[in-house]
Write a protein that holds these residues in place. Structure first.
Motif, PDB file in Angstrom:
ATOM      1  N   ARG A  34      44.312  39.187  35.326  1.00 57.27           N
ATOM      2  CA  ARG A  34      44.037  40.559  35.916  1.00 57.27           C
ATOM      3  C   ARG A  34      43.559  40.386  37.171  1.00 57.27           C
ATOM      4  O   ARG A  34      42.851  39.350  37.530  1.00 57.27           O
ATOM      5  N   SER A  35      43.740  41.311  38.191  1.00 64.51           N
ATOM      6  CA  SER A  35      43.294  41.285  39.521  1.00 64.51           C
ATOM      7  C   SER A  35      42.434  42.389  39.778  1.00 64.51           C
ATOM      8  O   SER A  35      42.117  43.300  38.680  1.00 64.51           O
ATOM      9  N   PHE A  36      41.274  42.066  40.550  1.00 65.49           N
ATOM     10  CA  PHE A  36      40.055  42.670  40.864  1.00 65.49           C
ATOM     11  C   PHE A  36      40.054  43.250  42.323  1.00 65.49           C
ATOM     12  O   PHE A  36      39.985  42.217  43.122  1.00 65.49           O
ATOM     13  N   PRO A  37      39.993  44.529  42.637  1.00 63.85           N
ATOM     14  CA  PRO A  37      39.624  44.825  44.177  1.00 63.85           C
ATOM     15  C   PRO A  37      38.102  44.747  44.487  1.00 63.85           C
ATOM     16  O   PRO A  37      37.387  45.123  43.788  1.00 63.85           O
ATOM     17  N   VAL A  38      38.180  43.976  45.680  1.00 61.62           N
ATOM     18  CA  VAL A  38      36.770  43.935  46.224  1.00 61.62           C
ATOM     19  C   VAL A  38      36.136  45.160  46.612  1.00 61.62           C
ATOM     20  O   VAL A  38      36.579  45.694  47.669  1.00 61.62           O
ATOM     21  N   CYS A  39      34.846  45.624  46.227  1.00 63.75           N
ATOM     22  CA  CYS A  39      34.219  46.786  46.928  1.00 63.75           C
ATOM     23  C   CYS A  39      33.224  46.657  47.780  1.00 63.75           C
ATOM     24  O   CYS A  39      32.692  47.477  48.250  1.00 63.75           O
ATOM     25  N   LYS A  40      32.433  45.424  47.530  1.00 61.28           N
ATOM     26  CA  LYS A  40      31.342  45.047  48.368  1.00 61.28           C
ATOM     27  C   LYS A  40      31.099  43.552  48.546  1.00 61.28           C
ATOM     28  O   LYS A  40      31.661  42.855  47.635  1.00 61.28           O
ATOM     29  N   ILE A  41      30.646  43.232  49.654  1.00 60.98           N
ATOM     30  CA  ILE A  41      30.332  41.736  49.904  1.00 60.98           C
ATOM     31  C   ILE A  41      29.198  41.518  50.576  1.00 60.98           C
ATOM     32  O   ILE A  41      28.635  42.092  51.376  1.00 60.98           O
TER      33      ILE A  41
ATOM     34  N   ILE B  18      41.763  41.623  47.186  1.00 61.81           N
ATOM     35  CA  ILE B  18      41.978  41.407  45.601  1.00 61.81           C
ATOM     36  C   ILE B  18      41.380  39.860  45.532  1.00 61.81           C
ATOM     37  O   ILE B  18      41.811  38.906  46.335  1.00 61.81           O
ATOM     38  N   ILE B  19      40.846  39.725  44.209  1.00 60.74           N
ATOM     39  CA  ILE B  19      40.702  38.379  43.649  1.00 60.74           C
ATOM     40  C   ILE B  19      41.288  38.185  42.236  1.00 60.74           C
ATOM     41  O   ILE B  19      41.169  39.235  41.430  1.00 60.74           O
TER      42      ILE B  19
ATOM     43  N   TRP C 261      48.917  48.281  38.819  1.00 64.93           N
ATOM     44  CA  TRP C 261      48.156  48.130  37.363  1.00 64.93           C
ATOM     45  C   TRP C 261      47.187  47.177  37.767  1.00 64.93           C
ATOM     46  O   TRP C 261      46.301  46.648  36.739  1.00 64.93           O
ATOM     47  N   MET C 262      46.991  46.551  38.886  1.00 66.66           N
ATOM     48  CA  MET C 262      46.021  45.325  39.192  1.00 66.66           C
ATOM     49  C   MET C 262      46.181  44.344  38.347  1.00 66.66           C
ATOM     50  O   MET C 262      45.276  43.629  37.480  1.00 66.66           O
ATOM     51  N   GLY C 263      47.463  43.813  38.178  1.00 64.17           N
ATOM     52  CA  GLY C 263      47.950  42.517  37.223  1.00 64.17           C
ATOM     53  C   GLY C 263      47.655  41.670  38.176  1.00 64.17           C
ATOM     54  O   GLY C 263      47.820  41.406  39.249  1.00 64.17           O
ATOM     55  N   GLY C 264      47.302  40.419  37.514  1.00 54.93           N
ATOM     56  CA  GLY C 264      47.289  38.900  38.229  1.00 54.93           C
ATOM     57  C   GLY C 264      47.935  38.024  37.241  1.00 54.93           C
ATOM     58  O   GLY C 264      47.958  38.126  36.179  1.00 54.93           O
TER      59      GLY C 264
END
Length: 557
Positions: A295-302, A389-390, A445-448
């Motif tokens: 699964r991939s995950f979008p970065v919303c804050k750092i 993405i991570i 899909w935010m597939g990883g």
């Protein structure tokens, strides 16, 4: 097993199918309960009821070095929900039985009336012997009455395609479209619809492994499921051998089944060591046949001061463990830095953070579900931006092997890979409405993850990519393809070290083979038989051309 014994089992099954409703079958639960502490659990030959309507799935938890031998038995579930769950088991072997459902997890019938003026509705008469209760339009598929295969140049539809769904007679349903879309359906075509459990929130899938290590699943056949037939999550080194997903048997006088499971056949998610899938037959299911993914995950804050990454998620418990390696993918779609997980806690993203990500990924599916998240502290923070993405490099199923399988006759992909360090070899992929083999992260899909160090060899593809034209669909029968959040093909570096050789594609449209965004592509001795079906437009959105057997963009050798 000797031939006379096999014949005895088959004859016994047919008699039961005619004479014994599921509720009159002997119960399986007491047989399993009596042996639950044994190292070898035997199911005597026969046909049994697994009463998951009353008890839910039968669960095997914390089992080590246990063998479950089905002895050719047939297991019938009476609720469209999970049959077996294996949790935190090590070195278990599960073999030699079949799983089916009564009532089935789908129903089927014939289009008997249609709006010939505005193309806004049609009516389906359900076949005798198939369910008429708890029918849903969540996955509606059209079949050719002559071939009894998925209709060519058509589409699978879902609830969003319909403004209304109603039962208008004892065995008749009317489906009213939300718009005048075209699946080229006509009177006389066959239709399959989902059937759901009468229970609220039934558990999904048919057979599930979770947090299991070195499980062997052998000679297990599944003839129905409310979602995936075989599903594993966060496992390591599963071996599927001679397993089957297929259309189940019917009693004499009842039309043959059109579908097997409602969704994926074998779905491996978050594996630390990917599965070995060999000698299996996965066909006629409602979605992908075999998939290996994370699964991939979008970065919303750092937060650079604390080396913290905040990501959005649509699942409550994404898998990150201390010590895992995260792979960063730039918003442009190219892999970049890596980092090591120190700690993870849940995080609730703000509405503004959710909206920012959705704006950056206009094609993102399930947008409203990205209400969850995680705060991940890492050892060092590479240059990173919002929208990058991570994904967890330790849980994408690396090391998988998919070989000597026969898959297809389904509405999507035969094999879908979002992983690395794997082999896809000697498979027969036939009659897939979409790609026969797709290596892709599927950002929408935010597939990883993003494939790397893959060998794809000696596979045969036949009659693939027959779905209705879709300019946004990944192109190619054998396809290594990436599109970033803006639906652009990235530069080389999304994928790495892909070796594709000695594959054959027949009776499929151009381009038959597609490569994009690969750094270190090796391709040789792949054969594409000319086929006069080059008017397809799958992938036109990405600049694909359709006049040659191979299309490439942004690759390096």
């Amino acid at each position: 097993m000797t031939l006379p014994y096999r014949l005895l089992v088959v004859c016994s099954f047919i008699v039961c199918a005619i004479a014994a409703p599921a509720q009159q079958l002997p119960a399986l639960k007491p047989i399993l309960d009596a042996q639950i502490g044994n190292s070898v659990i035997e199911i005597p030959p026969g046909k049994y009821l697994l009463d998951n309507l009353t008890n839910g799935a039968y669960q095997f938890i914390n089992k080590n070095n246990v063998t479950i031998n089905g002895n050719g038995s047939s297991i019938i579930c009476n609720s469209q929900e999970l049959a077996f769950r294996f949790y935190n088991c090590t070195n278990i072997t599960i073999s030699n039985f079949s799983i089916d459902y009564d009532p089935l997890c789908f129903t089927q019938g014939t289009i008997v009336a249609k709006d010939s003026v505005s193309n806004l509705w049609y009516e389906v008469e359900i076949d005798q012997g198939y369910p008429v209760d708890n029918v849903r339009n969540s996955r509606v598929q059209f079949y050719d009455p002559a071939t009894r295969q998925l209709k060519r140049n058509s589409i699978t539809t879902s609830e969003g395609h319909y403004a209304a769904f109603e039962k208008i007679g004892p065995r008749r349903f009317k489906l009213t479209k939300s718009a005048a879309w075209v699946a080229y359906e006509k009177v006389g075509d066959l239709v399959v619809l989902d059937v759901v459990s009468a229970k609220p929130n039934p558990a999904a899938h048919a057979f599930q492994l979770e947090k299991c290590v070195n499980a062997t699943v052998q000679d297990v056949s599944i003839y129905g499921s409310n979602s995936f037939s075989f599903f594993e999550r966060d496992c390591s080194g599963t071996h599927y051998n001679r397993c089957k997903v297929g259309r189940g048997p019917t009693a004499p006088g009842i039309p043959a089944r059109l579908r097997s499971g409602n969704a994926d056949g074998i779905h491996s998610s978050y594996a630390s060591i990917g599965p070995l899938v060999e000698n299996c037959e996965i066909k006629h299911n409602g979605d992908d046949c075999i998939i290996v993914c994370g699964r991939s995950f979008p970065v919303c804050k750092i937060d650079s001061a604390t080396n913290s990454i905040y990501v959005l998620s649509r699942e409550a418990n994404p898998i990150f463990y201390a010590g895992d390696t995260l792979q960063q993918v730039l918003y442009a779609g190219v892999k970049s830095g890596k980092m090591t997980v120190q700690s993870v806690v849940s995080y609730v993203p703000s509405a503004a953070e959710q909206q920012a990500i959705v704006a950056m990924y206009p094609d993102l599916l399930f947008k409203t579900s990205y209400t969850k998240g995680a705060r991940i502290v890492v050892d060092s923070l590479p240059g990173m931006g919002i929208g990058d993405i991570i994904y967890n490099e330790n849980h994408i199923g690396k090391g998988f092997i998919i070989r000597n399988n026969k898959v297809g006759y389904n509405r999507s992909r035969g094999i879908l890979i979002k992983s690395g360090n794997g082999i896809v070899q000697n498979n027969e992929i036939t009659g897939t409405a979409m790609n026969g083999l797709l290596v892709a992260p599927e950002i929408h899909w935010m597939g990883g993850g993003f494939g790397h160090h893959l060998e794809i060899k000696n596979n045969l593809f036949f009659e693939c990519m027959f779905e209705k034209n879709n300019q946004g669909m990944p192109p190619g029968v054998l396809s290594v393809f990436c599109a970033n959040g803006l639906a652009q093909v990235p530069a080389a570096g999304a994928f790495g070290q892909i070796n594709v050789h000695d594959n054959t594609v027949q009776k499929s449209p151009y381009p038959a083979i597609v490569f994009t965004s690969v750094m270190g592509l090796q391709s040789s001795n792949n054969q594409v038989a000319p086929y006069p079906c080059n008017s397809r437009e799958h992938g036109k959105k990405f600049g694909v051309t359709f006049t040659a057997p191979v299309w490439e963009k942004n690759n390096t050798q």
